[in-house]
Scaffold this motif. Structure first.
Motif, short mmCIF file in Angstrom:
data_model
loop_
_atom_site.label_atom_id
_atom_site.label_comp_id
_atom_site.label_asym_id
_atom_site.label_seq_id
_atom_site.Cartn_x
_atom_site.Cartn_y
_atom_site.Cartn_z
N ALA A 210 0.95 -1.11 0.07
CA ALA A 210 0.12 -0.08 0.01
C ALA A 210 0.86 1.27 -0.26
N LEU A 211 2.03 1.37 0.84
CA LEU A 211 2.86 2.30 1.00
C LEU A 211 3.41 2.63 -0.35
N LEU A 212 4.07 1.51 -1.18
CA LEU A 212 4.79 1.70 -2.30
C LEU A 212 3.94 2.29 -3.42
N GLY A 213 2.39 1.52 -3.56
CA GLY A 213 1.39 1.78 -4.47
C GLY A 213 1.27 3.50 -4.34
N LEU A 214 1.24 4.03 -3.07
CA LEU A 214 0.95 5.44 -3.00
C LEU A 214 2.18 5.97 -3.57
N ILE A 215 3.40 5.90 -3.20
CA ILE A 215 4.52 6.55 -3.60
C ILE A 215 4.79 6.41 -5.14
N SER A 216 4.44 5.18 -5.54
CA SER A 216 4.39 5.13 -7.19
C SER A 216 3.65 5.88 -8.02
N LEU A 217 2.76 6.71 -7.23
CA LEU A 217 1.92 7.53 -8.12
C LEU A 217 2.78 8.84 -8.59
N LEU A 218 4.03 9.02 -7.86
CA LEU A 218 4.83 10.11 -8.47
C LEU A 218 5.79 9.53 -9.34
N SER A 219 5.85 8.36 -9.81
CA SER A 219 6.73 7.66 -10.68
C SER A 219 6.66 8.43 -12.03
N PRO A 220 7.71 8.70 -12.78
CA PRO A 220 7.86 9.09 -14.01
C PRO A 220 7.28 8.03 -15.13
N LEU A 221 7.35 6.64 -14.75
CA LEU A 221 7.14 5.70 -15.65
C LEU A 221 5.69 5.21 -15.71
N LEU A 276 8.04 7.14 -20.55
CA LEU A 276 8.26 8.28 -19.73
C LEU A 276 7.46 9.30 -19.96
N ASP A 277 6.68 9.74 -18.72
CA ASP A 277 5.67 10.70 -18.54
C ASP A 277 6.05 12.12 -18.09
N LEU A 278 7.28 12.34 -17.98
CA LEU A 278 7.71 13.59 -17.40
C LEU A 278 7.45 15.01 -18.43
N SER A 279 7.75 14.54 -19.55
CA SER A 279 7.60 15.82 -20.56
C SER A 279 6.30 16.11 -20.93
N PRO A 280 5.64 17.12 -21.56
CA PRO A 280 4.22 17.19 -22.14
C PRO A 280 3.93 16.05 -23.23
N ARG A 281 5.09 15.45 -23.88
CA ARG A 281 5.08 14.46 -24.73
C ARG A 281 5.59 13.21 -24.38
N PRO A 282 4.84 12.43 -23.74
CA PRO A 282 5.43 11.20 -23.05
C PRO A 282 6.28 10.35 -24.36
N ARG A 283 7.44 9.89 -23.69
CA ARG A 283 8.32 9.23 -24.61
C ARG A 283 8.38 7.72 -24.29
N PRO A 284 8.08 6.68 -25.45
CA PRO A 284 8.12 5.40 -25.19
C PRO A 284 9.57 4.83 -24.88
N LEU A 285 9.56 3.66 -23.91
CA LEU A 285 10.88 3.44 -23.59
C LEU A 285 11.05 1.83 -23.84
N PRO A 286 12.13 1.42 -24.02
CA PRO A 286 12.33 -0.20 -24.14
C PRO A 286 12.00 -0.90 -22.82
N TRP A 287 11.15 -1.95 -23.32
CA TRP A 287 10.24 -2.92 -22.42
C TRP A 287 11.36 -3.26 -21.18
N GLN A 288 12.64 -3.76 -21.62
CA GLN A 288 13.61 -4.19 -20.87
C GLN A 288 13.89 -3.27 -19.81
N LEU A 289 13.54 -2.07 -19.55
CA LEU A 289 13.96 -0.95 -18.77
C LEU A 289 13.52 -1.41 -17.37
N MET A 290 12.27 -1.87 -17.04
CA MET A 290 11.96 -1.78 -16.00
C MET A 290 12.53 -2.75 -15.18
#
Ligand code: SF4
Ligand code: SF4
Length: 333
Positions: A210-221, A276-290
């Motif tokens: 639950a704690l990790l889930g709430l923090i994950s809302l801030l994740s840029p991915l 990656l959702d940081l920029s106004p235009r989200p950029r696709p990332l390689p699936w291996q990254l996670m």
């Protein structure tokens, strides 16, 4: 064959999961041998594996508060604090990848979900019921957070240095070996629940998640769905081990998403991918990254903790052994 398996998002996800599950079992066996020596039941001293402290999140939460208040790293369960900080960091950067790739609880939940699907038992509850079922884990989290925040520094020190905490890892082992009737009943209910509801334990009861889930809302991915290409077949929803309605979202920003990309693996249109959702235009990332970033971050943190003396417990073996000679001293605090 292994190389082929690792060439898909779900293959990499499952490969890492199994690796950590095997590692956790080996860790448990090594620790059981160490405790047998502490109890005088074995003449062979097997080194205590510090990583068992990953199973002591409450102690780690209290140690984190003391770290914030005093700057002192916990000398009793230092690896537990390092792993807890790793989990928080991954949530901030990589969504709940700790739950999806590393945690044995998440792994067992995932495979029980798959088994439930094969047996035709799995059901996705309606959204209102999903919210209701998640309530216990948030209540548990609120309880632990308020209890931690209410403790004064002397109270924190008293708890962290108490015999109960010094031997908390052994207590955890005794809880499961051998399991008593209550533990067996609870485990059976959790297994049955996991066969029916996706990620039953994680979604309903785990305050750590639950704690990790709430923090994950801030994740840029985040996972994104290309709505133009989507045919609405619903395969992604059925494949999601967290029961997320992926086929109805453009961006998956749920507190439950672990970034496992099981959804992307089954999409025939290839319209789901990590972004990656940081920029106004989200950029696709390689699936291996996670998967790669989760494992890489864990290895980096382990290396840092080892080299900087933040990994191995400072509690003398003689003290631990004398505590285990009088087991009643560590039963209660
Ligand atoms: S939405 Fe996709 S990436 Fe997120 S948990 Fe579900 S299957 Fe995994
Ligand atoms: S599997 Fe792909 S095509 Fe099917 S609903 Fe999901 S995103 Fe759309």
């Amino acid at each position: 064959m292994l190389r082929d398996t690792l060439k898909t998002p779900s293959g990499l996800h499952r490969g890492i999961q199994i690796l950590y599950l095997v590692f956790s079992v080996a860790l448990g066996l090594q620790f059981a041998l160490f405790v047998a020596w502490l109890l005088g039941k074995s003449p062979l001293l097997v080194p205590r594996p510090p990583a068992v402290e990953a199973f002591l999140p409450i102690s780690a939460l209290l140690a984190l508060r003391r770290l914030i208040l005093t700057g002192n790293w916990d000398p009793v369960h230092p690896a537990g604090l390092a792993i807890f900080l790793f989990a928080l960091l991954t949530a901030l950067l990589l969504r709940k990848s700790f739950c999806g790739y590393i945690c044995p609880g998440g792994t067992l939940s995932f495979w029980l979900f798959r088994l439930g699907q094969r047996l035709g038992l799995t059901r996705n509850p309606p959204a209102w019921l999903t919210g209701l079922l998640a309530l216990p884990k948030y209540l548990l989290l609120a309880f632990f957070l308020q209890a931690t925040l209410r403790m004064s520094l002397p109270e924190l020190e008293a708890f962290l240095n108490a015999p109960f905490n010094l031997a908390a890892d052994s207590k955890m082992l005794f809880f499961f070996l051998p399991p008593d009737r209550t533990v067996c009943i609870v485990l059976a209910l959790l297994i049955l629940g996991s066969l029916v509801l996706p990620s039953f334990w994680c979604r309903c009861f785990c305050p750590y998640g639950a704690l990790l889930g709430l923090i994950s809302l801030l994740s840029p991915l985040a996972m994104r769905r290309e709505t133009g290409a989507c045919t609405g077949c619903g395969r992604c929803r059925r494949a999601c081990p967290q029961g997320i309605a992926v086929d109805r979202k453009t961006r998956v920003c749920s507190t439950e998403c672990t970034g496992c990309q099981e959804c992307a693996s089954v999409c025939p249109q290839r319209c789901l991918s990590l972004h990656l959702d940081l920029s106004p235009r989200p950029r696709p990332l390689p699936w291996q990254l996670m998967g790669a970033a989760t494992v890489g971050l864990l290895l980096l943190l382990w290396l840092w903790a080892r080299l900087s003396g933040h990994w191995v417990s400072q509690v003398p073996l003689e003290l631990l052994r004398s505590l285990h000679e009088n087991l009643s001293a560590i039963q209660h605090y």
